[in-house]
Write a protein that holds these residues in place. Structure first.
Motif, short mmCIF file in Angstrom:
data_model
loop_
_atom_site.label_atom_id
_atom_site.label_comp_id
_atom_site.label_asym_id
_atom_site.label_seq_id
_atom_site.Cartn_x
_atom_site.Cartn_y
_atom_site.Cartn_z
N VAL A 34 0.18 -1.02 0.19
CA VAL A 34 0.04 0.04 0.07
C VAL A 34 0.96 1.20 0.00
N ALA A 35 2.19 0.84 0.43
CA ALA A 35 3.08 2.56 0.41
C ALA A 35 3.15 2.79 -1.51
N GLU A 36 2.28 2.29 -2.13
CA GLU A 36 3.02 2.97 -3.63
C GLU A 36 1.43 3.69 -3.61
N LEU A 37 0.45 3.22 -2.25
CA LEU A 37 -0.25 4.13 -2.61
C LEU A 37 -0.45 5.58 -2.09
N GLY A 38 0.46 5.38 -1.33
CA GLY A 38 0.47 7.10 -0.50
C GLY A 38 1.19 6.07 1.39
N PRO A 39 1.90 7.96 2.16
CA PRO A 39 2.43 7.39 2.95
C PRO A 39 1.61 6.39 4.20
N ALA A 76 1.64 -2.28 16.89
CA ALA A 76 1.78 -3.74 15.58
C ALA A 76 0.28 -4.62 15.26
N ASP A 77 -0.62 -3.83 15.21
CA ASP A 77 -1.58 -4.79 14.34
C ASP A 77 -2.65 -3.77 14.00
N SER A 78 -1.82 -2.71 13.17
CA SER A 78 -3.14 -1.90 11.92
C SER A 78 -1.92 -1.20 11.56
N LEU A 79 -1.61 -0.64 10.57
CA LEU A 79 -1.02 0.36 9.70
C LEU A 79 -2.39 1.44 9.32
N VAL A 80 -1.85 2.54 8.62
CA VAL A 80 -2.38 3.97 8.11
C VAL A 80 -1.81 4.20 7.35
N VAL A 81 -2.46 4.25 5.80
CA VAL A 81 -1.99 5.13 5.05
C VAL A 81 -2.92 6.30 4.81
N GLN A 82 -1.36 7.03 4.00
CA GLN A 82 -2.72 8.55 3.34
C GLN A 82 -2.75 8.53 2.70
N VAL A 83 -4.45 8.60 1.52
CA VAL A 83 -4.39 8.24 -0.12
C VAL A 83 -4.85 9.97 -0.07
N GLY A 84 -4.75 10.48 -0.67
CA GLY A 84 -4.77 11.45 -1.40
C GLY A 84 -5.53 12.49 -0.26
N PRO A 85 -6.80 13.43 0.30
CA PRO A 85 -6.59 13.62 1.00
C PRO A 85 -7.56 13.37 2.32
N THR A 86 -7.49 12.21 2.15
CA THR A 86 -7.99 10.29 3.35
C THR A 86 -6.92 9.74 4.06
N ARG A 87 -7.63 8.83 4.51
CA ARG A 87 -6.07 8.03 5.57
C ARG A 87 -7.18 6.93 5.76
N ALA A 88 -6.54 6.14 6.26
CA ALA A 88 -7.35 4.71 6.41
C ALA A 88 -6.35 3.55 7.46
N SER A 89 -6.93 2.89 7.76
CA SER A 89 -6.59 2.32 8.73
C SER A 89 -6.70 0.67 7.78
N ALA A 114 -9.28 5.11 -3.67
CA ALA A 114 -9.64 5.66 -4.74
C ALA A 114 -10.86 6.22 -5.11
N ALA A 115 -11.92 5.02 -4.39
CA ALA A 115 -13.21 5.38 -4.13
C ALA A 115 -13.40 6.63 -2.95
N GLY A 116 -13.10 6.26 -1.85
CA GLY A 116 -12.68 6.87 -1.27
C GLY A 116 -12.23 7.71 -1.22
N VAL A 117 -11.55 8.71 -1.72
CA VAL A 117 -10.94 10.36 -2.42
C VAL A 117 -11.72 10.07 -3.01
N ASP A 118 -12.18 9.70 -3.87
CA ASP A 118 -13.62 10.13 -5.00
C ASP A 118 -14.63 10.77 -4.10
N ALA A 119 -15.12 10.08 -3.72
CA ALA A 119 -16.12 10.50 -2.61
C ALA A 119 -15.77 11.84 -2.19
N ALA A 120 -14.40 11.81 -1.11
CA ALA A 120 -14.66 12.95 -0.56
C ALA A 120 -14.33 14.31 -1.34
N GLU A 121 -14.18 13.70 -2.53
CA GLU A 121 -13.90 15.17 -3.66
C GLU A 121 -15.03 15.44 -3.98
N ARG A 122 -16.04 14.59 -4.00
CA ARG A 122 -17.79 15.07 -4.33
C ARG A 122 -17.87 15.69 -2.99
#
Length: 137
Positions: A15-20, A26-39, A121-129
């Protein structure tokens, strides 16, 4: 290392290919994709059946109006995977989150990245809408 831990490590690399990516514990990761964050967490449902549970913060602290409800429902209807919901249906303000859980332990890297990319990407699209590109979380 457990299968669940190995899957989470592999997911973090992919998922690092999509964002930081952050590893808050130890049990989770958080990725920043565009203006959104996902656990993303791994849940073991049975021996050999690990699923990824993704929760994406699409928008925060929006006025909880009938118009927002209608907009969230319209965005949700366009999702191929996952569900989009308001965190609070009755409050003055609400957050909008996307949820998706899927079996991932048997997926190779490219299919896993593809599914994650489609969902995030669908979450980013929803955020922008819902709030526009500059105002999302």
């Amino acid at each position: 290392m457990t299968d669940a831990a190995a899957l989470l490590d592999r997911t973090a690399e992919i998922v690092a290919e999509l964002g930081p990516v952050d590893r808050p514990d130890a049990d989770s990761l958080v990725v920043q994709v565009g203006p959104t964050r996902a656990s993303i967490r791994v849940l073991t449902l049975a021996d050999g059946l690990d699923v990824l549970a993704l929760t994406q913060m699409v928008a925060m602290d929006l006025p909880n109006t009938p118009t927002l409800r209608d907009d969230v429902e319209a965005c949700a209807a366009q999702l191929s995977f996952g569900s989009l919901r308001r965190s609070d249906r009755a409050g003055v303000t609400t957050d909008v989150l996307q949820y998706y859980t899927f079996p991932a332990s048997q997926l190779d890297d490219v299919p896993l990245l593809t599914v994650l990319h489609i969902v995030l990407a669908a979450g980013v699209d929803a955020a922008e809408r819902l709030v526009g590109p500059a105002s999302a979380p």
